[in-house]
Write a protein that holds these residues in place. Sequence first.
Motif, mmCIF file in Angstrom:
data_model
loop_
_atom_site.group_PDB
_atom_site.id
_atom_site.type_symbol
_atom_site.label_atom_id
_atom_site.label_comp_id
_atom_site.label_asym_id
_atom_site.label_seq_id
_atom_site.Cartn_x
_atom_site.Cartn_y
_atom_site.Cartn_z
ATOM 1 N N ARG A 435 -15.802 -94.045 -8.776
ATOM 2 C CA ARG A 435 -16.471 -93.100 -7.883
ATOM 3 C C ARG A 435 -16.843 -93.784 -6.558
ATOM 4 O O ARG A 435 -16.692 -93.200 -5.483
ATOM 5 N N TYR A 438 -13.638 -94.068 -4.497
ATOM 6 C CA TYR A 438 -13.218 -92.787 -3.925
ATOM 7 C C TYR A 438 -14.093 -92.412 -2.730
ATOM 8 O O TYR A 438 -13.604 -91.890 -1.721
ATOM 9 N N ALA A 439 -15.401 -92.654 -2.865
ATOM 10 C CA ALA A 439 -16.310 -92.354 -1.762
ATOM 11 C C ALA A 439 -15.987 -93.218 -0.545
ATOM 12 O O ALA A 439 -16.018 -92.748 0.599
ATOM 13 N N LYS A 444 -11.873 -87.044 -1.369
ATOM 14 C CA LYS A 444 -12.862 -86.069 -1.845
ATOM 15 C C LYS A 444 -12.428 -85.400 -3.148
ATOM 16 O O LYS A 444 -13.248 -85.178 -4.053
ATOM 17 N N LEU A 447 -12.825 -87.788 -6.037
ATOM 18 C CA LEU A 447 -14.255 -87.980 -6.267
ATOM 19 C C LEU A 447 -14.828 -86.802 -7.061
ATOM 20 O O LEU A 447 -15.588 -86.987 -8.025
ATOM 21 N N ASN A 450 -13.616 -87.017 -10.625
ATOM 22 C CA ASN A 450 -14.320 -88.089 -11.323
ATOM 23 C C ASN A 450 -15.700 -87.604 -11.792
ATOM 24 O O ASN A 450 -16.108 -87.859 -12.935
ATOM 25 N N SER A 474 -19.889 -82.124 -8.368
ATOM 26 C CA SER A 474 -18.458 -81.840 -8.402
ATOM 27 C C SER A 474 -18.179 -80.432 -7.882
ATOM 28 O O SER A 474 -17.252 -80.201 -7.089
#
Length: 506
Positions: A435, A438-439, A444, A447, A450, A474
């Motif tokens: 995470r 991805y951030a 996006k 993320l 996830n 999410s």
Amino acid sequence: MAFANLIIDCWSLHPSKRPTAQSCERQVYWMDRSTPYSRSESSEILSARLLSSIAYMHIGHNRLGEAMDLLLRAMDIARSTKDEWATANAHERLGDIHRLRGEFSDAQESAVAARDIYARIGDQAGLANALYSLADVCRMRGDYSKAEESCVAARDIYARIGDQTGQANAVDVLGDIYCSRGELSKAEESFITARDIYAGIGYQAGLARAIYGLAEVYRLRGEYSKAEESCIAFRDIYARIGYTAGLAAAAYVLAEIYRSREEYMAAEEYYAAAREIYARIGDQAGLANIAHGMAEVHYKREEYSKAEEGFVAAQDIYAQIGDQSGLGNAVKSLGDVHYSRGEHSKAEESYLTARDIYVRIGDHGGTATAVAALGDLYQLREEYSKVEESYRALRDIYTQLEDENSLANATTKLAQLLTRQDNYAEAEQLYHGARSLYAKTGNKFSLADNLWLTGWLYANQKRYGEAESVVSESSTLFRELGLEERLLDCDDFLVAVKMEYSGPDS
């Protein structure tokens, strides 16, 4: 051919269409030129530098065997006469041959040897050239951080010593590096910069190469009209300067564009056109690439017998010419055919062979693709210990490559596997790590996905409050992305979770 076309332009009946004196000077400067030398028995007395110069011309025309023989002789002479510059130059050219053959470990070793000698004797131009070669090899091995570092160093030296051609070459390779990393905006910027420098100094072959890079950027973005336009532009330049292999390359890239668009009939036509040119000029590497590309078309059409035949043909040519990278790609693709047919043992054998080839030549990116394919195969066969081993190996490779998005993907897959095995503690840790990546990379969608998977992890442990929190996050991301189906999934999950921790009587 290039000289003949220039003369024809000079004879134009319309003065406005005749090249200027400056343009003529620039074009003649960039034309191939040969150095006279004797082919008699006394040729052994030729200097190492002359032999390297002749070898360079052979490399330019893909006569790698002849070039290798000359460079080995040049190396012997240079060492016996203690000519360090000639030794470094021979190493540099040998590296070019190894690179073209897909022998990346040997290519890197040669580039490093040349770099160290040039640095020791204080030859800045030679040092920049060696760093440039090293960058290209590291890029092909998938070691993008080292590639970028070497390329930037080469670019800075070229700029400092006023070598515009070298500077453009380095920026062009930076474009290739960014393209390989999926940083397409940076790649486009680099190719445009290289293109403008090449145009300013009148280096037509370089100009075509930079436009080629732009065509690839546009193809990867799905901007197929711009890709096709760029492809036609660099094809016309190659036609003008008489670079036949460039015409074949243009036809090949057009075929790849149409294959990406799933316009397979048009792709086949351009593959056939490229194949005809490669056959005429005896370019075996080009013929192997065509065989592989045609096989990919058959694979997409689910014509697996024809696909297998094409991949085997490509494999045989790559093996014959010593292109280990191409060989690994063909064997990996054969594995994909076997996988699609349900021939899992054959698929595993192909993937393992491809992996071993990639490891041997130091192609980390190729190794990752083979290991990922093995992981998917073992997942299908429910061999979970091997799946875990594959995903952990993938994480190690992507960590080494500093490929954060791919590392996050492999980490997420491993976390999913561990969740199914009730290894919640490590799975949670892995989800959190993915995470963060991805951030950082701004992915996006991944993320959001996830967070959704983490919600299920918490729900399985009856940690309903935490599950609600992450899936709410999410849901927000999926709403921003406009993914209604995923948004509805989140809503259903949240309703179910609230019922669980509120109790049946609430």
